[in-house]
Design an enzyme around this catalytic site. Structure first.
Site, PDB file in Angstrom:
ATOM      1  N   LYS A 240       5.803   1.790  42.165  1.00 50.64           N
ATOM      2  CA  LYS A 240       6.665   0.804  41.475  1.00 50.64           C
ATOM      3  C   LYS A 240       7.576   0.144  42.494  1.00 50.64           C
ATOM      4  O   LYS A 240       7.813   0.675  43.584  1.00 50.64           O
ATOM      5  CB  LYS A 240       7.505   1.467  40.379  1.00 50.64           C
ATOM      6  CG  LYS A 240       8.449   2.598  40.831  1.00 50.64           C
ATOM      7  CD  LYS A 240       9.776   2.191  41.420  1.00 50.64           C
ATOM      8  CE  LYS A 240      10.625   3.378  41.842  1.00 50.64           C
ATOM      9  NZ  LYS A 240      11.717   3.050  42.762  1.00 50.64           N
TER      10      LYS A 240
ATOM     11  N   ASP B 222      12.709   8.921  37.589  1.00 50.19           N
ATOM     12  CA  ASP B 222      11.728   7.850  37.393  1.00 50.19           C
ATOM     13  C   ASP B 222      10.443   8.315  36.702  1.00 50.19           C
ATOM     14  O   ASP B 222       9.526   7.517  36.510  1.00 50.19           O
ATOM     15  CB  ASP B 222      11.358   7.211  38.736  1.00 50.19           C
ATOM     16  CG  ASP B 222      12.499   6.391  39.305  1.00 50.19           C
ATOM     17  OD1 ASP B 222      13.482   6.173  38.579  1.00 50.19           O
ATOM     18  OD2 ASP B 222      12.399   5.977  40.462  1.00 50.19           O
TER      19      ASP B 222
HETATM   20  C1  LIG Z   1      17.568   5.024  41.832  1.00 50.33           C
HETATM   21  C2  LIG Z   1      16.078   5.139  41.934  1.00 50.33           C
HETATM   22  C3  LIG Z   1      15.482   3.840  41.354  1.00 50.33           C
HETATM   23  O1  LIG Z   1      14.125   3.878  41.197  1.00 50.33           O
HETATM   24  O2  LIG Z   1      15.763   5.271  43.309  1.00 50.33           O
HETATM   25  P1  LIG Z   1      14.453   5.674  44.169  1.00 50.33           P
HETATM   26  O3  LIG Z   1      14.458   7.176  44.319  1.00 50.33           O
HETATM   27  O4  LIG Z   1      13.243   5.169  43.441  1.00 50.33           O
HETATM   28  O5  LIG Z   1      14.620   5.037  45.517  1.00 50.33           O
HETATM   29  C4  LIG Z   1      15.604   6.327  41.109  1.00 50.33           C
HETATM   30  O6  LIG Z   1      15.934   6.184  39.745  1.00 50.33           O
HETATM   31  C5  LIG Z   1      16.045   7.679  41.588  1.00 50.33           C
HETATM   32  O7  LIG Z   1      15.114   8.571  41.052  1.00 50.33           O
HETATM   33  P2  LIG Z   1      14.737   9.959  41.730  1.00 50.33           P
HETATM   34  O8  LIG Z   1      14.445   9.767  43.187  1.00 50.33           O
HETATM   35  O9  LIG Z   1      13.704  10.577  40.864  1.00 50.33           O
HETATM   36  O10 LIG Z   1      16.104  10.671  41.624  1.00 50.33           O
HETATM   37  P3  LIG Z   1      16.443  12.161  41.278  1.00 50.33           P
HETATM   38  O11 LIG Z   1      15.565  13.072  42.077  1.00 50.33           O
HETATM   39  O12 LIG Z   1      16.539  12.309  39.804  1.00 50.33           O
HETATM   40  O13 LIG Z   1      17.935  12.208  41.882  1.00 50.33           O
HETATM   41  C6  LIG Z   1      18.213  12.357  43.271  1.00 50.33           C
HETATM   42  C7  LIG Z   1      19.718  12.304  43.450  1.00 50.33           C
HETATM   43  O14 LIG Z   1      20.184  10.944  43.356  1.00 50.33           O
HETATM   44  C8  LIG Z   1      21.379  10.838  42.614  1.00 50.33           C
HETATM   45  N1  LIG Z   1      21.181   9.950  41.456  1.00 50.33           N
HETATM   46  C9  LIG Z   1      19.921   9.663  41.015  1.00 50.33           C
HETATM   47  C10 LIG Z   1      19.725   8.800  39.958  1.00 50.33           C
HETATM   48  C11 LIG Z   1      20.875   8.228  39.350  1.00 50.33           C
HETATM   49  N2  LIG Z   1      20.751   7.391  38.325  1.00 50.33           N
HETATM   50  N3  LIG Z   1      22.109   8.527  39.802  1.00 50.33           N
HETATM   51  C12 LIG Z   1      22.280   9.377  40.847  1.00 50.33           C
HETATM   52  O15 LIG Z   1      23.408   9.626  41.260  1.00 50.33           O
HETATM   53  C13 LIG Z   1      21.763  12.240  42.228  1.00 50.33           C
HETATM   54  O16 LIG Z   1      22.677  12.699  43.190  1.00 50.33           O
HETATM   55  C14 LIG Z   1      20.487  13.050  42.379  1.00 50.33           C
HETATM   56  O17 LIG Z   1      20.747  14.349  42.773  1.00 50.33           O
HETATM   57  N1  LIG Z   2       3.324  14.717  44.953  1.00 50.38           N
HETATM   58  C1  LIG Z   2       4.375  14.215  45.602  1.00 50.38           C
HETATM   59  N2  LIG Z   2       4.298  12.995  46.159  1.00 50.38           N
HETATM   60  C2  LIG Z   2       5.362  12.449  46.792  1.00 50.38           C
HETATM   61  N3  LIG Z   2       6.554  13.057  46.929  1.00 50.38           N
HETATM   62  C3  LIG Z   2       6.689  14.284  46.394  1.00 50.38           C
HETATM   63  C4  LIG Z   2       5.613  14.902  45.713  1.00 50.38           C
HETATM   64  N4  LIG Z   2       6.050  16.093  45.285  1.00 50.38           N
HETATM   65  C5  LIG Z   2       7.321  16.215  45.682  1.00 50.38           C
HETATM   66  N5  LIG Z   2       7.726  15.140  46.361  1.00 50.38           N
HETATM   67  C6  LIG Z   2       9.083  14.925  46.914  1.00 50.38           C
HETATM   68  O1  LIG Z   2       9.730  13.936  46.094  1.00 50.38           O
HETATM   69  C7  LIG Z   2      10.700  13.225  46.856  1.00 50.38           C
HETATM   70  C8  LIG Z   2      10.750  11.779  46.382  1.00 50.38           C
HETATM   71  O2  LIG Z   2       9.611  11.151  46.786  1.00 50.38           O
HETATM   72  P1  LIG Z   2       9.153   9.713  46.276  1.00 50.38           P
HETATM   73  O3  LIG Z   2       9.113   9.692  44.788  1.00 50.38           O
HETATM   74  O4  LIG Z   2       7.908   9.372  46.989  1.00 50.38           O
HETATM   75  O5  LIG Z   2      10.251   8.759  46.818  1.00 50.38           O
HETATM   76  P2  LIG Z   2      11.324   7.837  46.160  1.00 50.38           P
HETATM   77  O6  LIG Z   2      12.166   8.712  45.241  1.00 50.38           O
HETATM   78  O7  LIG Z   2      12.072   7.323  47.331  1.00 50.38           O
HETATM   79  O8  LIG Z   2      10.609   6.756  45.425  1.00 50.38           O
HETATM   80  C9  LIG Z   2      10.315  13.420  48.319  1.00 50.38           C
HETATM   81  O9  LIG Z   2      11.393  14.049  48.950  1.00 50.38           O
HETATM   82  C10 LIG Z   2       9.108  14.340  48.314  1.00 50.38           C
HETATM   83  O10 LIG Z   2       9.242  15.377  49.243  1.00 50.38           O
END
Ligand SMILES: C[C@@](CO)(OP(=O)(O)O)[C@H](O)COP(=O)(O)OP(=O)(O)OC[C@H]1O[C@@H](n2ccc(N)nc2=O)[C@H](O)[C@@H]1O
Ligand SMILES: Nc1ncnc2c1ncn2[C@@H]1O[C@H](COP(=O)(O)OP(=O)(O)O)[C@@H](O)[C@H]1O
Length: 278
Positions: free
Chosen positions: A12, A134
């Site tokens: 995405k 996400d």
């Molecule tokens: C902000 C986004 C937009 O797509 O960034 P990307 O990770 O895709 O770059 C996502 O929602 C991220 O989703 P994801 O990467 O699954 O985040 P999570 O593992 O749930 O959270 C990682 C950390 O980011 C912070 N976090 C995440 C999402 C949110 N709305 N607020 C936060 O403050 C929290 O500290 C959490 O511990």
């Molecule tokens: N099957 C998988 N594919 C990609 N990342 C994974 C997977 N399982 C666990 N992870 C962990 O999830 C975290 C987020 O990865 P990813 O979703 O690719 O990035 P982002 O949150 O930046 O979009 C990484 O730190 C990675 O180590």
């Protein structure tokens, strides 16, 4: 129970990302537009009755029990149900392309069918939300406007678009960016109409390009060929094109040695093309 199922786990893009506040639990309220792409990883599921979940193929250096594929399979597992998942990775890790979340969602959808678990989409979204912010959008499988912590979703139909995506050679930690003192956290909410009128940005972009010179460099290169923006918390950056030929031409003009690809934006996730009840 030996038939295999191969599904695309799409990437995405966050076409914009506004941070509208911080909640008492430390998570941030957002507004974003998730654009699902017709490009991603391929996961092949072969179910068995050994009670074991095994992973093969390209699994980065993630310990199997931490892999989101393994963790989401474990959430649906019961009795002697087992599966081997073969992973063919294209989505860069920590790139803001949602690879981990998409793998998790695709696993939930695949095993719900193969293991005849009969969970609704809403139930799968709830399970998935415990693995990452996400996951629910990939389970729903629609390009979507999102609010809250990304959990309040509204399907959106976007005009056909092509994207050139550049993946800088670095990983950005989402947690690092969200906990950074200099992050902009007080953007006023906008309407969907305002987004279409061009009033949007990525609130993480300035901070991420300051912290990661590789991202700054990728943005500078992409800014020469289009309107460049960071996806999510990075590290990937993208430019949108209304015509496929324009995107192809732009991709061809990028310096050699850069990790870049072109993908089509889709309103419906390609994962569902391989599922029975789509
Ligand atoms: C902000 C986004 C937009 O797509 O960034 P990307 O990770 O895709 O770059 C996502 O929602 C991220 O989703 P994801 O990467 O699954 O985040 P999570 O593992 O749930 O959270 C990682 C950390 O980011 C912070 N976090 C995440 C999402 C949110 N709305 N607020 C936060 O403050 C929290 O500290 C959490 O511990
Ligand atoms: N099957 C998988 N594919 C990609 N990342 C994974 C997977 N399982 C666990 N992870 C962990 O999830 C975290 C987020 O990865 P990813 O979703 O690719 O990035 P982002 O949150 O930046 O979009 C990484 O730190 C990675 O180590």
């Amino acid at each position: 129970m030996t038939d295999s199922l191969s599904l695309l786990a799409p990437a995405k893009l966050n076409l914009f990302l506004h941070i509208t506040g911080r909640r008492p639990d430390g998570y941030h309220n957002l507004q974003t537009l998730f654009q699902i792409l017709d490009w991603g990883d391929t996961l092949t599921f072969t179910p068995n009755h050994s009670g074991e979940i095994t992973l093969s193929g390209s699994t980065f250096d993630i310990a199997p029990e931490n892999n989101l594929i393994h963790r989401s399979a474990a959430l649906l597992q019961e009795g002697d149900l087992g599966v081997d998942v073969h992973v063919s990775k294209r989505i860069p890790q920590g790139g803001g392309l949602g690879g981990g979340s998409s793998n998790a969602a695709t696993t939930l959808l695949a095993l719900n069918q193969l293991w005849a678990r009969e969970q609704s989409i809403e139930q799968l979204q709830q399970l998935g939300a415990s693995l990452g912010a996400d996951v629910p959008v990939f389970v729903a499988g629609h390009t979507a406007w999102a609010e809250g912590v990304g959990d309040i979703l509204e399907a959106v139909q976007l005009p056909q678009s092509w994207y050139v995506v550049v993946a800088p050679d670095c990983h950005v930690s989402t947690a690092e960016i969200f906990s950074h003192q200099q992050l902009t956290r007080d953007t006023s909410p906008i309407t969907i109409a305002a987004f279409f009128e061009g009033h949007s940005r990525n609130d993480c972009q300035d901070l991420v390009r300051n912290l990661y010179p590789e991202v700054d460099n990728a943005l500078k290169i992409l800014e020469k060929i289009g309107s460049a923006r960071l996806t999510g918390t990075g590290a990937c950056v993208f430019a949108r094109f209304a015509e496929e030929a324009e995107a192809r031409e732009a991709l061809g003009r990028l310096p050699t040695g850069l990790n870049a690809f072109m993908a089509t934006g889709v309103n419906r996730s390609p994962t569902f093309e391989g599922l029975v009840n789509n």
